[in-house]
Design a protein around this motif. Structure first.
Motif, PDB file in Angstrom:
ATOM      1  N   MET A  69       0.872  -1.165   0.000  1.00  0.00           N
ATOM      2  CA  MET A  69       0.000   0.000   0.000  1.00  0.00           C
ATOM      3  C   MET A  69       0.919   1.227   0.000  1.00  0.00           C
ATOM      4  O   MET A  69       1.562   1.514   1.003  1.00  0.00           O
ATOM      5  CB  MET A  69      -0.905   0.007   1.244  1.00  0.00           C
ATOM      6  N   GLU A  71       2.311   4.967   0.242  1.00  0.00           N
ATOM      7  CA  GLU A  71       1.978   6.133   1.063  1.00  0.00           C
ATOM      8  C   GLU A  71       2.752   7.331   0.548  1.00  0.00           C
ATOM      9  O   GLU A  71       3.798   7.179  -0.078  1.00  0.00           O
ATOM     10  CB  GLU A  71       2.398   5.910   2.521  1.00  0.00           C
ATOM     11  N   PHE A 133      -8.186  -0.411   1.835  1.00  0.00           N
ATOM     12  CA  PHE A 133      -7.426  -0.565   0.598  1.00  0.00           C
ATOM     13  C   PHE A 133      -7.672  -1.930  -0.049  1.00  0.00           C
ATOM     14  O   PHE A 133      -7.846  -2.026  -1.258  1.00  0.00           O
ATOM     15  CB  PHE A 133      -5.937  -0.372   0.929  1.00  0.00           C
ATOM     16  N   TRP A 134      -7.691  -3.004   0.768  1.00  0.00           N
ATOM     17  CA  TRP A 134      -7.881  -4.363   0.261  1.00  0.00           C
ATOM     18  C   TRP A 134      -8.628  -5.185   1.317  1.00  0.00           C
ATOM     19  O   TRP A 134      -8.021  -5.796   2.199  1.00  0.00           O
ATOM     20  CB  TRP A 134      -6.529  -4.997  -0.083  1.00  0.00           C
TER      21      TRP A 134
END
Length: 159
Positions: A69, A71, A133-134
């Motif tokens: 993810m 950032e 996100f997932w």
């Protein structure tokens, strides 16, 4: 997006957890090597890196394709030690705990990074962002008794 929802549903199943650890990394490594680091097959669905860490016991370089993810516009990355919802922590997490300085291949660029295990309130906040996100990560956590490890990778000055 309907395709993403189907993939999320499939990736949440125990059967996927059994097969994916053997198939996904092997395909990722092959495609990454063939494209000279420009393409990571699994990154067509989720952003991904190839992590090069130092083996906790062997001291040897270990390359592991991983979803991440991103950032801060690509200045940092979160890695999730889900192991596809399997019981043990993935080996790469032990490597980062023993040797936090590592390297990632991100969109064809090799970037030196330092990994930090997230704990406490910081981990809880990032975990919520990871689930947004997932969402399949929630199914992975529900299947295991261990707390899934989260690492924040930050760029470090090149040696």
């Amino acid at each position: 997006m309907i395709g993403t929802r189907i993939v999320q549903k499939v990736s949440s199943t125990p059967l996927f957890a059994k097969a994916a650890p053997r198939v996904v990394p092997a395909l990722d490594r092959a495609v990454h090597r063939l494209t000279r680091g420009k393409v990571l097959l699994s990154a067509q669905l989720l952003p991904g890196v190839v992590l090069t860490s130092t083996g906790a016991r062997s001291g040897l370089a270990r390359r592991t394709p991983l979803a991440c993810m991103p950032e801060d516009g690509g200045r940092g990355w979160i890695l999730v030690g889900s192991n596809f919802g399997r019981p043990g922590h993935p080996a790469w997490t032990a490597n980062l705990l023993a040797h936090p300085d590592a390297e990632i291949s991100w969109k064809g660029a090799d970037i030196p990074v330092t990994a930090r295990l997230l704990e406490g309130e910081e981990r809880a906040a990032v975990w919520q962002a990871v689930l947004a996100f997932w969402p399949p990560y929630a199914a992975y956590q529900a299947r295991v008794e261990r707390e899934i490890r989260l690492f924040r990778l930050t760029r470090r000055a090149e040696p």
